[in-house]
Design an enzyme around this catalytic site. Structure first.
Site, PDB file in Angstrom:
ATOM      1  N   ARG A 243     136.716  71.532  35.374  1.00  0.00           N
ATOM      2  CA  ARG A 243     136.020  70.700  34.884  1.00  0.00           C
ATOM      3  C   ARG A 243     137.196  69.604  34.718  1.00  0.00           C
ATOM      4  O   ARG A 243     136.740  68.659  34.453  1.00  0.00           O
ATOM      5  CB  ARG A 243     135.471  71.745  33.612  1.00  0.00           C
ATOM      6  CG  ARG A 243     134.437  70.604  32.886  1.00  0.00           C
ATOM      7  CD  ARG A 243     133.587  70.945  31.084  1.00  0.00           C
ATOM      8  NE  ARG A 243     135.289  71.265  30.718  1.00  0.00           N
ATOM      9  CZ  ARG A 243     134.270  72.416  29.405  1.00  0.00           C
ATOM     10  NH1 ARG A 243     133.831  72.568  29.020  1.00  0.00           N
ATOM     11  NH2 ARG A 243     135.768  72.501  28.699  1.00  0.00           N
TER      12      ARG A 243
ATOM     13  N   LYS B 124     134.793  65.809  29.697  1.00  0.00           N
ATOM     14  CA  LYS B 124     135.877  65.591  28.595  1.00  0.00           C
ATOM     15  C   LYS B 124     136.578  64.149  28.889  1.00  0.00           C
ATOM     16  O   LYS B 124     137.740  64.530  28.782  1.00  0.00           O
ATOM     17  CB  LYS B 124     136.851  67.233  28.811  1.00  0.00           C
ATOM     18  CG  LYS B 124     136.554  67.404  27.415  1.00  0.00           C
ATOM     19  CD  LYS B 124     136.486  69.146  27.459  1.00  0.00           C
ATOM     20  CE  LYS B 124     137.016  69.546  26.047  1.00  0.00           C
ATOM     21  NZ  LYS B 124     135.897  69.652  25.455  1.00  0.00           N
TER      22      LYS B 124
ATOM     23  N   GLU C 172     123.317  66.991  22.355  1.00  0.00           N
ATOM     24  CA  GLU C 172     124.548  68.167  21.981  1.00  0.00           C
ATOM     25  C   GLU C 172     124.769  67.275  20.661  1.00  0.00           C
ATOM     26  O   GLU C 172     124.696  66.503  20.118  1.00  0.00           O
ATOM     27  CB  GLU C 172     125.413  68.699  22.611  1.00  0.00           C
ATOM     28  CG  GLU C 172     126.494  67.058  23.074  1.00  0.00           C
ATOM     29  CD  GLU C 172     127.028  67.404  24.923  1.00  0.00           C
ATOM     30  OE1 GLU C 172     128.153  68.500  24.518  1.00  0.00           O
ATOM     31  OE2 GLU C 172     127.224  66.634  25.760  1.00  0.00           O
TER      32      GLU C 172
HETATM   33  C1  PLP Z   1     134.300  69.989  24.838  1.00  0.00           C
HETATM   34  C2  PLP Z   1     133.257  70.241  24.486  1.00  0.00           C
HETATM   35  C3  PLP Z   1     132.133  70.902  24.470  1.00  0.00           C
HETATM   36  C4  PLP Z   1     132.388  72.609  24.673  1.00  0.00           C
HETATM   37  O1  PLP Z   1     132.900  73.194  25.683  1.00  0.00           O
HETATM   38  P1  PLP Z   1     133.933  74.438  25.634  1.00  0.00           P
HETATM   39  O2  PLP Z   1     133.931  74.209  27.656  1.00  0.00           O
HETATM   40  O3  PLP Z   1     132.656  75.268  25.579  1.00  0.00           O
HETATM   41  O4  PLP Z   1     134.660  74.545  24.743  1.00  0.00           O
HETATM   42  C5  PLP Z   1     130.749  70.627  24.149  1.00  0.00           C
HETATM   43  N1  PLP Z   1     130.572  69.539  23.697  1.00  0.00           N
HETATM   44  C6  PLP Z   1     131.418  68.628  24.057  1.00  0.00           C
HETATM   45  C7  PLP Z   1     130.998  66.404  24.142  1.00  0.00           C
HETATM   46  C8  PLP Z   1     132.279  68.793  24.459  1.00  0.00           C
HETATM   47  O5  PLP Z   1     134.278  68.081  24.613  1.00  0.00           O
END
Ligand code: PLP
Length: 340
Positions: free
Chosen positions: A81, A183, A219
């Protein structure tokens, strides 16, 4: 020797640990990197990260299993990722095998800070990268730093997972064809106002809808949604502007392969939400936070699972995934990375 820390009363704050991994990118290549003692970062006042926010991060946890091993969960997916994020931000990828090795080495070097089994606490791992040389005309940096630090964090839920109340946000998180799926710190900078405002008004989180039509569930600021239908299916929103949560992807496998549930990964209209039986937020920090109520500008959606405890299906998902993580339930091939 484990450090003298009151694990069960730890919060989610930064505590400096002994070692961090640092590798520098210059003249088109990453150096071999090293574990160092100095927690401070020194760079140009005009560094690209400071002026144009060229930075990204990952987050995962190391913890002690029932039989005393130190492990982490699917670090290869964090590596992948981050590589995807780097491509979108014109940053050089840190090789995925080296990413995993850096995580392993950093945790090993701070093994005394890994909380004991049963404490509920974990060692949070933060890999990140930023453009470090001076850039004033808008363009990507030429030099980068990749770092990994660790910090012990307390149990996410003290005294059990209580359902939270969230609101439908009037702010948008991510534009279509934007950066919602990576991210990057930039997605968080612009969410800070929305979350401070939500907290001021008594809400734990913001539910963001799709920016184009405001009809579909995206989300929260840092967690994906899962819903359980009244007939026991797992439904989770699909969109190009949702960050692909590793927890959510793992829960989809757990639901289908371990619990025999039907899993639907599809667009979810906000109008459907009132018909679901259970709702949760999933991410590394909490695994699943149950949602009891969603406020939509004065209209309330109250899930039948109520405000006292996690819904029964959410609980089963939670128990199975945490059981896999803690070594009580056999994990799918490659999910648990042994560190020590
Ligand atoms: C990091 C993150 C998540 C959760 O991801 P995981 O890999 O399950 O920790 C969900 N939404 C956003 C915007 C994130 O930055």
């Amino acid at each position: 020797m484990s450090k003298n820390i009151d694990w069960s009363n730890l919060g989610f704050g930064y505590i400096e640990t002994d070692k961090r991994f640092v590798s520098n990118y210059k003249d088109g290549a990453w150096d071999e990197g090293a574990l160092i003692d100095d927690p401070m970062v020194t760079m140009s006042e005009c560094a690209c990260v400071l002026q144009y926010a060229q930075t990204c991060f990952e987050g995962l946890k190391a913890y002690t299993t029932e039989d005393g091993r130190i492990v982490c969960f699917r670090p290869d997916l964090n590596a992948q990722r981050m590589a995807d994020t780097c491509k979108r931000l014109e940053m050089p990828e840190f090789p995925e095998d080296r990413f995993v090795q850096a995580v392993v080495d950093t945790v090993k070097a701070n093994a005394d800070y890994v909380p004991p089994f049963g404490s509920g606490a974990t060692l949070y791992i933060r890999p990140y990268m930023f453009g470090s040389n001076a850039v004033i005309g808008v363009k990507p940096a030429d030099e980068y730093q990749f770092r990994v630090f660790t910090t012990p964090v307390g149990p996410y839920f003290k005294g059990g997972a209580k359902p939270i109340v969230i609101r439908v946000s009037d702010f948008d998180r991510a534009a279509p064809h934007g950066t919602g799926h990576i991210k990057a710190g930039l997605n968080y900078a612009m969410s800070l106002h929305a979350i401070v405002d939500a907290h001021d008004k008594g809400y734990a989180e913001n539910m963001y809808l799709d920016a184009a039509t405001r009809t579909k569930v995206e989300e929260t600021g840092g967690a994906n949604f899962i819903f359980i239908t009244k007939d026991g299916k797992l439904v989770t929103p699909k969109s190009d502007s949702i960050l692909p949560s590793i927890t959510r992807r793992s829960l989809m496998v757990v639901a289908e392969k371990y619990l025999g549930m039907t899993v639907e990964h599809r667009e979810v209209y906000f109008d459907e939400v009132k018909d679901f039986a259970e709702c949760g937020l999933c991410g590394t920090a909490a695994v699943i936070s149950p949602v009891g109520r969603i406020d939509d500008h004065g209209k309330e959606i109250c899930f039948p699972s109520g405000m006292d405890e996690m819904g029964p299906v959410t609980k089963k998902l939670y128990d199975t995934l945490t059981g896999i993580q803690m070594g009580k339930i056999e994990a799918p091939e490659g999910w648990i990375k042994e560190i020590k």
